[in-house]
Write a protein that holds these residues in place. Structure first.
Motif, PDB file in Angstrom:
ATOM      1  N   VAL A  69       0.831  -1.207   0.000  1.00 50.09           N
ATOM      2  CA  VAL A  69       0.000   0.000   0.000  1.00 50.09           C
ATOM      3  C   VAL A  69       0.865   1.256   0.000  1.00 50.09           C
ATOM      4  N   GLY A  70       1.977   1.220   0.727  1.00 50.21           N
ATOM      5  CA  GLY A  70       2.793   2.412   0.877  1.00 50.21           C
ATOM      6  C   GLY A  70       3.856   2.621  -0.177  1.00 50.21           C
ATOM      7  N   GLU A  71       4.044   1.648  -1.067  1.00 48.84           N
ATOM      8  CA  GLU A  71       5.142   1.712  -2.033  1.00 48.84           C
ATOM      9  C   GLU A  71       5.099   2.969  -2.893  1.00 48.84           C
ATOM     10  N   GLU A  90      -4.451   5.227   7.422  1.00 49.66           N
ATOM     11  CA  GLU A  90      -5.657   5.919   6.966  1.00 49.66           C
ATOM     12  C   GLU A  90      -6.304   5.190   5.793  1.00 49.66           C
ATOM     13  N   CYS A  91      -5.491   4.752   4.846  1.00 47.40           N
ATOM     14  CA  CYS A  91      -6.043   4.110   3.650  1.00 47.40           C
ATOM     15  C   CYS A  91      -6.547   2.704   3.932  1.00 47.40           C
ATOM     16  N   VAL A  95     -10.570   1.296   3.464  1.00 47.24           N
ATOM     17  CA  VAL A  95     -11.059   0.116   2.740  1.00 47.24           C
ATOM     18  C   VAL A  95     -11.481  -0.999   3.699  1.00 47.24           C
ATOM     19  N   GLU A  96     -11.556  -0.652   4.983  1.00 49.11           N
ATOM     20  CA  GLU A  96     -12.061  -1.559   6.021  1.00 49.11           C
ATOM     21  C   GLU A  96     -11.164  -2.773   6.234  1.00 49.11           C
ATOM     22  N   ILE A  97      -9.845  -2.519   6.206  1.00 43.03           N
ATOM     23  CA  ILE A  97      -8.843  -3.512   6.594  1.00 43.03           C
ATOM     24  C   ILE A  97      -8.187  -3.009   7.886  1.00 43.03           C
ATOM     25  N   SER A 122      -4.009   2.123  -4.568  1.00 42.90           N
ATOM     26  CA  SER A 122      -4.299   3.205  -5.513  1.00 42.90           C
ATOM     27  C   SER A 122      -4.775   4.459  -4.791  1.00 42.90           C
ATOM     28  N   LEU A 123      -5.597   4.263  -3.786  1.00 41.97           N
ATOM     29  CA  LEU A 123      -6.203   5.387  -3.068  1.00 41.97           C
ATOM     30  C   LEU A 123      -5.158   6.243  -2.366  1.00 41.97           C
TER      31      LEU A 123
END
Length: 218
Positions: A69-71, A90-91, A95-97, A122-123
């Protein structure tokens, strides 16, 4: 974008995302994306993101979901470690993870959870335009509904524009405001979703809709 398998939907999406070479021109916000310089192209790649059909194949099995996610943050932003962790958290929440699971690997998650991770990836770049290339077709129907609801909520919260590519017209009908119909690599019909579904102009579109929705109760 709707159409039969092989009609060119995914190819068009990849061209828009700059992932494949193409002939002709693609304009985004009045600019030909094929004519951008490297700096402009880099900014565009942050602005336009794509979610792929296979949530497992699109995630590196050697990276934790936090790293996945952070890449993109390392490429497009200058954040310190704390700021980066805050943005990842936050992201994942969006996405509810559970962010506490960010040290786990993709194989430890279900298909629906992996697709949520792909959406978070992506978000995190604050895109304006997201290309969704059959993002629910590899998921069970009940999970499809959950992911569709998530996408709708994210669209409203972050004011996103989606290009939703699918052959599942029941999903398209629940998602779309405007529809393009593709056949053999060509857009043969387009218009507001309600008009296309209610009164298709092309025989191809009519047959496509009847075949997909004849037994639908959605």
């Amino acid at each position: 974008i709707i159409g039969q398998s092989g009609s060119g939907k995914s190819t068009l999406g990849k061209a828009l995302a700059g992932l494949i070479n193409y002939d002709g021109s693609v304009e985004y916000q009045g600019n030909d994306i094929g004519a951008l310089n490297p700096k402009e192209s880099k900014l565009l790649k942050k602005d336009i993101q794509i979610i792929f059909q296979d949530p497992y194949g699109s995630l590196s099995p050697r990276m934790t979901i936090g790293e996945i996610v952070g890449e993109g943050l390392d490429v497009h932003f200058s954040l310190n470690a704390k700021e980066k962790e805050e943005r990842i958290t936050e992201c994942l929440n969006a996405v509810e993870i559970n962010p506490d699971q960010r040290f786990k690997y993709p194989h430890e998650f279900s298909g629906g959870q992996r697709q949520r991770v792909a959406i978070a990836r992506s978000l995190i770049l604050n895109p304006a335009f997201m290309i969704l290339d059959e993002p629910t077709s590899a998921l069970d129907r009940s999970i499809q509904i959950q992911v569709i609801e998530l996408l709708k909520n994210l669209q409203e919260k972050f004011q996103l524009t989606y290009l939703f590519i699918s052959h599942d017209l029941k999903v398209v009908r629940s998602m779309s405001d405007y529809i393009f119909v593709m056949q053999n690599g060509v857009i043969v019909e387009s218009g507001p979703a309600n008009e296309v579904f209610s009164n298709p102009e092309q025989d191809y579109t009519d047959k496509l809709l009847n075949a997909a929705l004849k037994y639908s109760t959605v």
